[in-house]
Motif scaffolding. Sequence first.
Motif, short mmCIF file in Angstrom:
data_model
loop_
_atom_site.label_atom_id
_atom_site.label_comp_id
_atom_site.label_asym_id
_atom_site.label_seq_id
_atom_site.Cartn_x
_atom_site.Cartn_y
_atom_site.Cartn_z
N MET A 1 -0.78 -24.01 22.55
CA MET A 1 -1.20 -22.66 22.19
C MET A 1 -1.20 -21.77 23.42
SD MET A 1 -4.90 -21.49 20.76
CE MET A 1 -5.37 -19.76 20.83
N SER A 35 -3.41 -15.77 23.28
CA SER A 35 -3.74 -15.63 21.87
C SER A 35 -5.15 -16.11 21.56
CB SER A 35 -2.75 -16.42 21.01
OG SER A 35 -2.88 -17.81 21.27
N HIS A 36 -5.79 -16.74 22.53
CA HIS A 36 -7.17 -17.20 22.32
C HIS A 36 -8.08 -15.98 22.37
CE1 HIS A 36 -11.03 -19.12 23.03
NE2 HIS A 36 -10.48 -20.25 22.63
N HIS A 60 -5.34 -25.99 25.59
CA HIS A 60 -4.77 -27.26 25.14
C HIS A 60 -5.83 -28.33 25.29
CE1 HIS A 60 -1.83 -30.45 24.49
NE2 HIS A 60 -2.33 -31.07 25.55
N LYS A 82 -10.26 -21.29 18.02
CA LYS A 82 -9.11 -21.16 17.12
C LYS A 82 -7.85 -21.76 17.73
CE LYS A 82 -6.55 -17.82 14.35
NZ LYS A 82 -6.40 -16.40 13.96
N GLY A 83 -7.24 -22.68 16.98
CA GLY A 83 -5.94 -23.23 17.35
C GLY A 83 -5.98 -24.35 18.37
N VAL A 84 -7.11 -24.59 19.03
CA VAL A 84 -7.15 -25.58 20.10
C VAL A 84 -7.25 -26.99 19.54
CG1 VAL A 84 -8.42 -26.37 22.14
CG2 VAL A 84 -8.14 -23.91 21.71
N PRO A 108 -6.90 -28.30 15.89
CA PRO A 108 -6.68 -27.99 14.48
C PRO A 108 -7.48 -28.85 13.52
CG PRO A 108 -4.59 -28.01 15.67
CD PRO A 108 -5.63 -28.53 16.61
N GLU A 127 -10.70 -26.98 13.13
CA GLU A 127 -10.65 -25.57 12.75
C GLU A 127 -10.84 -25.36 11.26
OE1 GLU A 127 -7.57 -21.78 13.08
OE2 GLU A 127 -7.21 -23.62 14.23
N TRP A 128 -10.28 -26.24 10.44
CA TRP A 128 -10.32 -26.01 8.99
C TRP A 128 -11.54 -26.62 8.32
CZ3 TRP A 128 -7.61 -22.08 8.21
CH2 TRP A 128 -6.48 -21.85 8.99
N ARG A 163 -6.30 -23.11 3.12
CA ARG A 163 -6.22 -22.06 4.15
C ARG A 163 -5.90 -20.70 3.54
NH1 ARG A 163 -2.85 -25.14 9.00
NH2 ARG A 163 -4.08 -27.06 8.98
#
Length: 436
Positions: A1, A5-6, A219, A250-252, A254, A257-258, A414
Amino acid sequence: MDGASHPAAQATDYPDSYYAASAAPAPPRPRLEGRHSVDVCVVGGGYSGLSTAITLLERGHSVTLLEGARIGWGASGRNGGQIVNGLNAGLDVFERRFGKDIAARVAKLVMEGGDIIRDRVARYGIDCDLKDGNVFAAFNARHMRGLEAKRDLWASHGLDSLQMLDRAQMQDHAATELYCGGMIDTRGGHMHPLNLALGEAAAVEQLGGTIHESSPVIHAEPERARPLVRTAHGEIEARTLVLCGNAYLKGVVPGLEWRVMPVSTQMMATAPLGAEHARALMPSDTCVEDVRYILDYYRMSADHRLLFGGGSVYGGSDPRDIKRKLVAAMLKVFPSLSGTPIEHAWSGNFALSFLRVPQMGRLGSSTYFAHGYSGHGVTGSHLFGRILGEAIDGDLSRFDLFSGLPWLPFPGGRTFRVPYSVLGSWWYATRDRLGV
């Protein structure tokens, strides 16, 4: 990532909040540079991360904490500042979903988060305007029945700090005709949340811990035997990794995250009202939240401003006009504030879990996480930080209680979890309006 964008990488200073404007002086901490091997690495400079770090440092561990922006930049420095005991999911929910034995064990913990805050404020000399008393306000008879049931259930577990308020008694806390009554938790309270976080960060350093700000993790390899995290300018390999980014990772990772959904809530601060006017509106100087599904919450600041918050935006986006949204709600409570200047308005995200039960667990053998306080993070994060620290120190008893609870993903996946949640909130808000 990509680091840009973080969310924390895009704004390393505080948002324009009353809390930032009135924050205690704090030194900027250097960003992470180069490669390091450490004992414990904690990711996240909010209450969860700070509580974990303090617990471990008090037990003799070496801790390095990474914060993507500034200490308390996320929900820990933007929230209502209310010490609300318990978790978002009530003891009745724990009984219904997980059984009476689990509920009884949770009942022994529901006051601990607030006790941790008071202990650390006293032990480390944290100046955060700490005051006692948290009031729940009811609009109708159904709300009152719900509060009475909560009081009785807590009392059955030996918790005796909840006291019912009739209409007249409620006006000792909020001088408004809006409520039919309420309930006070005498062991609740309120404080300046960013100054609490800054004081806890100072305690981390006083105990020998290291803090790096402006170091968003871009990462992570949490399932390695020695987990690794990487920022734009540095890298840490740790014996133990603790992920406490909550709604801001977010995104680090996954896989985490969900499990939760970011939800934004908004706050504003009036101009100073003066001591006399503030006391007339809120004579007891407690904090108040109503018990609707989409609730309002408010209190007076130390310099006699009304701090008023409310509303939720699922998905974590910000409304276009925070002041317009909140002023209308504020004037329903206190019509006399019509025309009062609003000097600050801001928004922040919290992480919502589907069951409203916070989650903690492990990824691999050496990475721990906690998140999903669902709007009750002030006390919950302090408690969960202590439990994470206990687990890393070798006592897994309370960690196993929560890590063993099942969790459910949001219906709709999602794509549709946000509209599903909006529809659900509309249904509950309609019930609140109708009093059914």
